[in-house]
Design a protein around this motif. Sequence first.
Motif, PDB file in Angstrom:
ATOM      1  N   ARG A 153       0.806  -1.221   0.000  1.00 57.71           N
ATOM      2  CA  ARG A 153       0.000   0.000   0.000  1.00 57.71           C
ATOM      3  C   ARG A 153       0.834   1.264   0.000  1.00 57.71           C
ATOM      4  NH1 ARG A 153      -2.836  -3.878   2.934  1.00 57.71           N
ATOM      5  NH2 ARG A 153      -4.847  -4.328   1.964  1.00 57.71           N
ATOM      6  N   SER A 154       2.027   1.214   0.555  1.00 56.59           N
ATOM      7  CA  SER A 154       2.914   2.372   0.504  1.00 56.59           C
ATOM      8  C   SER A 154       3.741   2.291  -0.765  1.00 56.59           C
ATOM      9  CB  SER A 154       3.843   2.399   1.722  1.00 56.59           C
ATOM     10  OG  SER A 154       4.800   3.431   1.587  1.00 56.59           O
ATOM     11  N   LEU A 155       3.638   3.317  -1.602  1.00 57.93           N
ATOM     12  CA  LEU A 155       4.352   3.334  -2.883  1.00 57.93           C
ATOM     13  C   LEU A 155       5.424   4.413  -2.906  1.00 57.93           C
ATOM     14  CD1 LEU A 155       1.299   2.796  -5.249  1.00 57.93           C
ATOM     15  CD2 LEU A 155       2.888   1.084  -4.370  1.00 57.93           C
ATOM     16  N   VAL A 156       5.936   4.768  -1.729  1.00 61.18           N
ATOM     17  CA  VAL A 156       6.997   5.771  -1.630  1.00 61.18           C
ATOM     18  C   VAL A 156       8.238   5.269  -2.371  1.00 61.18           C
ATOM     19  CG1 VAL A 156       8.549   6.979  -0.044  1.00 61.18           C
ATOM     20  CG2 VAL A 156       6.149   6.651   0.562  1.00 61.18           C
ATOM     21  N   GLY A 157       8.797   6.124  -3.210  1.00 63.71           N
ATOM     22  CA  GLY A 157      10.042   5.778  -3.882  1.00 63.71           C
ATOM     23  C   GLY A 157       9.918   4.730  -4.959  1.00 63.71           C
ATOM     24  N   THR A 158       8.741   4.623  -5.593  1.00 61.86           N
ATOM     25  CA  THR A 158       8.551   3.589  -6.620  1.00 61.86           C
ATOM     26  C   THR A 158       8.454   4.194  -8.021  1.00 61.86           C
ATOM     27  OG1 THR A 158       6.154   3.639  -6.215  1.00 61.86           O
ATOM     28  CG2 THR A 158       7.442   1.972  -5.048  1.00 61.86           C
ATOM     29  N   ALA A 159       9.237   5.228  -8.281  1.00 60.04           N
ATOM     30  CA  ALA A 159       9.224   5.856  -9.609  1.00 60.04           C
ATOM     31  C   ALA A 159       9.700   4.910 -10.702  1.00 60.04           C
ATOM     32  CB  ALA A 159      10.089   7.112  -9.602  1.00 60.04           C
ATOM     33  N   ALA A 160      10.357   3.803 -10.331  1.00 60.66           N
ATOM     34  CA  ALA A 160      10.802   2.814 -11.324  1.00 60.66           C
ATOM     35  C   ALA A 160       9.636   2.012 -11.880  1.00 60.66           C
ATOM     36  CB  ALA A 160      11.826   1.864 -10.702  1.00 60.66           C
TER      37      ALA A 160
END
Length: 347
Positions: A153-160
Amino acid sequence: MPRHDASELASRLGRNAEVVCRHYLSSGHRAGRYWIVGDVHNNPGRSMFVRLTGPESGKGAAGKWTDASTGEHGDLLDVIRETLGLVDFKDVTEEARRFLALPHPEPEKTRTSIGRISGVAVGSPEASRRLFAMAKPIGGTLAQVYLNGRAIRSLVGTAALRYHPRCFYKLDEHSPTEIWPAIVASVTDLHGNQTGAHRTWLALDGSGKAPVESPRRAMGDLLGHGVRFGKAGEVLAAGEGIETVLSPRQVLPHMPMMAALSAAHLAAILFPATLRRLYVFRDRDPAGDAARDSLFARASSVGIEAISVSPIAKDFNEDLRWRGVEALRATLMKQLHPDDVHRFVEG
């Protein structure tokens, strides 16, 4: 980052304002000299106006935007920050540089309305770069629905990770071409250059993977590289699959991690020059054990401390889904170096 460097980056984005808007503000559309969208978070609507033409700086500069309903205004660096949910300005500038480094050919020469890539070799690094450039941020898409369903649920830092709503799928050269939504992951080298891409095709409602024979496939140059979440320094955690790595990130959102995409590729990852401690998020199977042992031997030979981190169940996503975040936190804390518990564990 020095102010003049940030201004130069904003100017470079402004020179490509329409391409930036089509990528990060995909819910909007062009209207004359402006891109019109609901707001800086890429919601549909007509409140926010982005200038597509104008000088490089000052009043009326290309890339400047105003939200008529809130009075907010800014530049395209702000757009990148808000649409991707980035907190650290360093991550914003890294994403901007990554985007500017991608090829952005004319749409009619590189794609059809359903995302076919043309003019490049199928499966090549160039094809992977173009596919990733055609995809959009995962927030509010079926990609987020799918990951949430896997308890991520946490998508912090998932720019990839990005989302393509109509990604081609073809089992083999004799099979018909199908179209499914997909998560598209950028595979990068140690310097952040994209060398490949990984696709996870999804069911039409995001409830699971698409009902196809092989819903996960990679393309491009993969050996030694991986899907990266955060920039490695002295510490890096590596695992096989994207979901295997994203699961511990629910507890360790600031620990740099990478998914190698298979056991064989995990054993062959390249080490950053700064690396001093490597965590291996293993899967509980013979392939996972073999990858861990090979990686340990390589790390030891160059003076890197390697630590095996094991799930209770088959893999860490299974632990997260069936045992929950708190149980996963307890499992991880027992296996991390004490310095890293203090440094990376949240809650």
